[in-house]
Design a protein around this motif. Structure first.
Motif, mmCIF file in Angstrom:
data_model
loop_
_atom_site.group_PDB
_atom_site.id
_atom_site.type_symbol
_atom_site.label_atom_id
_atom_site.label_comp_id
_atom_site.label_asym_id
_atom_site.label_seq_id
_atom_site.Cartn_x
_atom_site.Cartn_y
_atom_site.Cartn_z
ATOM 1 N N TYR A 1 45.657 11.966 -2.666
ATOM 2 C CA TYR A 1 46.663 10.970 -2.994
ATOM 3 C C TYR A 1 47.995 11.320 -2.336
ATOM 4 O O TYR A 1 48.483 12.437 -2.437
ATOM 5 C CB TYR A 1 46.867 10.851 -4.501
ATOM 6 C CG TYR A 1 47.829 9.748 -4.863
ATOM 7 C CD1 TYR A 1 47.419 8.427 -4.846
ATOM 8 C CD2 TYR A 1 49.162 10.018 -5.168
ATOM 9 C CE1 TYR A 1 48.299 7.389 -5.131
ATOM 10 C CE2 TYR A 1 50.051 8.994 -5.464
ATOM 11 C CZ TYR A 1 49.617 7.685 -5.446
ATOM 12 O OH TYR A 1 50.499 6.666 -5.731
ATOM 13 N N LYS B 1 51.841 9.641 -2.202
ATOM 14 C CA LYS B 1 52.704 8.568 -2.708
ATOM 15 C C LYS B 1 53.415 7.819 -1.594
ATOM 16 O O LYS B 1 53.850 6.682 -1.794
ATOM 17 C CB LYS B 1 53.713 9.128 -3.704
ATOM 18 C CG LYS B 1 54.713 10.117 -3.129
ATOM 19 C CD LYS B 1 55.617 10.657 -4.234
ATOM 20 C CE LYS B 1 56.637 11.654 -3.709
ATOM 21 N NZ LYS B 1 57.483 12.205 -4.809
ATOM 22 N N CYS C 1 49.254 3.954 -7.148
ATOM 23 C CA CYS C 1 48.288 4.263 -8.195
ATOM 24 C C CYS C 1 48.362 3.179 -9.267
ATOM 25 O O CYS C 1 49.451 2.805 -9.706
ATOM 26 C CB CYS C 1 48.666 5.623 -8.780
ATOM 27 S SG CYS C 1 47.527 6.324 -9.979
ATOM 28 N N ASP D 1 53.227 8.093 -9.830
ATOM 29 C CA ASP D 1 52.503 8.785 -8.756
ATOM 30 C C ASP D 1 51.897 10.100 -9.224
ATOM 31 O O ASP D 1 50.833 10.508 -8.737
ATOM 32 C CB ASP D 1 53.447 9.048 -7.575
ATOM 33 C CG ASP D 1 53.841 7.776 -6.847
ATOM 34 O OD1 ASP D 1 52.953 6.960 -6.560
ATOM 35 O OD2 ASP D 1 55.043 7.600 -6.568
ATOM 36 N N CYS E 1 48.128 10.019 -10.223
ATOM 37 C CA CYS E 1 47.132 10.098 -9.162
ATOM 38 C C CYS E 1 47.202 11.414 -8.391
ATOM 39 O O CYS E 1 46.187 11.890 -7.864
ATOM 40 C CB CYS E 1 47.272 8.911 -8.210
ATOM 41 S SG CYS E 1 46.310 7.467 -8.738
ATOM 42 N N GLU E 2 48.375 12.007 -8.311
ATOM 43 C CA GLU E 2 48.474 13.326 -7.676
ATOM 44 C C GLU E 2 47.662 14.347 -8.448
ATOM 45 O O GLU E 2 47.011 15.218 -7.860
ATOM 46 C CB GLU E 2 49.940 13.752 -7.588
ATOM 47 C CG GLU E 2 50.727 12.969 -6.548
ATOM 48 C CD GLU E 2 52.222 13.270 -6.579
ATOM 49 O OE1 GLU E 2 52.894 13.026 -5.568
ATOM 50 O OE2 GLU E 2 52.712 13.748 -7.629
ATOM 51 N N GLY F 1 38.768 5.572 -4.882
ATOM 52 C CA GLY F 1 38.835 6.163 -6.203
ATOM 53 C C GLY F 1 37.502 6.762 -6.578
ATOM 54 O O GLY F 1 36.503 6.562 -5.890
ATOM 55 N N TYR G 1 43.795 13.273 -7.977
ATOM 56 C CA TYR G 1 43.261 13.411 -6.618
ATOM 57 C C TYR G 1 44.132 14.339 -5.776
ATOM 58 O O TYR G 1 44.791 13.915 -4.819
ATOM 59 C CB TYR G 1 43.189 12.038 -5.950
ATOM 60 C CG TYR G 1 42.433 10.998 -6.746
ATOM 61 C CD1 TYR G 1 41.055 11.093 -6.938
ATOM 62 C CD2 TYR G 1 43.109 9.903 -7.306
ATOM 63 C CE1 TYR G 1 40.367 10.133 -7.658
ATOM 64 C CE2 TYR G 1 42.416 8.935 -8.033
ATOM 65 C CZ TYR G 1 41.053 9.062 -8.206
ATOM 66 O OH TYR G 1 40.361 8.097 -8.917
ATOM 67 N N VAL H 1 43.165 3.812 -6.536
ATOM 68 C CA VAL H 1 44.164 4.112 -5.507
ATOM 69 C C VAL H 1 44.177 2.964 -4.497
ATOM 70 O O VAL H 1 43.125 2.526 -4.020
ATOM 71 C CB VAL H 1 43.868 5.443 -4.799
ATOM 72 C CG1 VAL H 1 44.976 5.751 -3.799
ATOM 73 C CG2 VAL H 1 43.713 6.577 -5.805
ATOM 74 N N ASP I 1 39.759 -1.693 -13.660
ATOM 75 C CA ASP I 1 39.793 -1.060 -12.347
ATOM 76 C C ASP I 1 39.115 -1.974 -11.340
ATOM 77 O O ASP I 1 38.442 -2.939 -11.708
ATOM 78 C CB ASP I 1 39.040 0.284 -12.423
ATOM 79 C CG ASP I 1 39.314 1.219 -11.272
ATOM 80 O OD1 ASP I 1 40.167 0.904 -10.412
ATOM 81 O OD2 ASP I 1 38.675 2.290 -11.224
ATOM 82 N N PRO J 1 42.219 6.790 -12.057
ATOM 83 C CA PRO J 1 42.712 5.438 -11.752
ATOM 84 C C PRO J 1 42.401 5.023 -10.321
ATOM 85 O O PRO J 1 42.023 5.839 -9.473
ATOM 86 C CB PRO J 1 44.221 5.558 -11.977
ATOM 87 C CG PRO J 1 44.522 7.000 -11.757
ATOM 88 C CD PRO J 1 43.319 7.753 -12.244
#
Length: 276
Positions: free
Chosen positions: A211, A213, A218, A196, A199-200, A250, A203, A261, A227, A259
């Motif tokens: 993002y 969780k 992610c 997580d 992506c945190e 994303g 984003y 989401v 992707d 990545p």
């Protein structure tokens, strides 16, 4: 230019859809050598729970009118992304789409194989947040049942499939290059569930989204290249034989450090179960 955050085909230009596939609102260079992004063709018989959402009225007859993806979660229910049923994507209120259809068992959208099943009811998560993209889920109730072997099980809280590093696959008929080249045949890309924190960091909160969780998962590759992309929205992310996510949003397609989401199915499984 970065493409839009959502990964659906956009229907605001539906007046021209009768003769051509809709263009992207925005696009970016994709680091890809295949389809979905960095994917490969797959047989629909091996993944019968993957379906296309379609409206020939809104998106033209080419590619069966596909604009989003979905997954069969009961014989008469398909789960997809909430934003797929938005006015931004459809160009009109969803209740004004007279031919909303689920295309099942048709890997090649230019063919007449499989079946086209009408939708009798749509449910969109009332808690879907268009700013953060949290809660991006909807359920379509079908007019008739699909075969029992089309149904995929839902991941639940604590599922081992959410562990970072778990191999997963994302499916769809979307853009294969990041430049508006939409696939006619079903494709899948092999990705991994990411921590997580990845992506945190990617984003933390912007016009793209935020993002979370608790609501999202992610997935992708740290180097990019694999992707989901435009037109794949609502399609399934599958790990260990279970539905773990839905293509949601994303920045870019397959770009390093950005990545994909996905809606975390475990976070909305109870909502989905009540609707199916």
């Amino acid at each position: 230019m970065m493409r839009p955050t959502v990964r659906a085909m956009i229907g605001t230009l539906a007046l021209i859809a009768a003769t051509a596939a809709l263009p992207l609102i925005g696009s970016s260079r994709a680091f890809a050598d295949g389809v979905v992004i960095g994917g490969k063709p797959v047989g629909v018989k091996d993944s019968p729970w993957v379906v296309a959402l379609a409206s020939k009225e809104r998106f033209g007859s080419g590619r069966s009118g596909q604009f989003c993806g979905g997954a069969v979660v009961s014989r008469k229910a398909v789960v997809t992304a909430a934003h797929c049923l938005s006015r931004q994507v459809l160009g009109v209120d969803r209740n004004e789409v007279r031919d909303l259809t689920v295309v099942a068992g048709r890997g090649d959208l230019s063919s007449s194989g499989g079946s086209e099943v009408g939708v009798s009811r749509t449910w969109v998560n009332p808690d879907y947040d268009e700013v953060t993209n949290a809660g991006d889920v909807a359920v379509l109730t079908l007019e008739r049942s699909l075969p029992a072997d089309s149904v995929i099980s839902l991941a639940v809280a604590g599922d081992s499939a959410y562990r970072a590093g778990t191999a997963a696959s994302v499916y769809g008929w979307g853009d294969t290059t990041g430049s508006g080249a939409y696939a006619s045949s079903l494709r899948a890309a092999a990705v991994h569930v990411l921590d997580d924190a990845v992506c945190e960091n990617a984003y933390p909160g912007s016009v793209d989204g935020t993002y979370s969780k608790a609501a999202m998962v992610c997935a992708g590759e740290s180097r990019g290249g694999r992707d989901a992309c435009q037109g794949d929205s609502g399609g399934p992310l599958v790990a260990q034989g279970r539905l773990v996510g839905l293509v949601s949003w994303g920045s870019g397609c397959g770009e390093p450090g950005m990545p994909g989401v996905y809606t975390r199915i475990a976070a909305v499984a109870d909502l989905v179960t009540r609707q199916r």
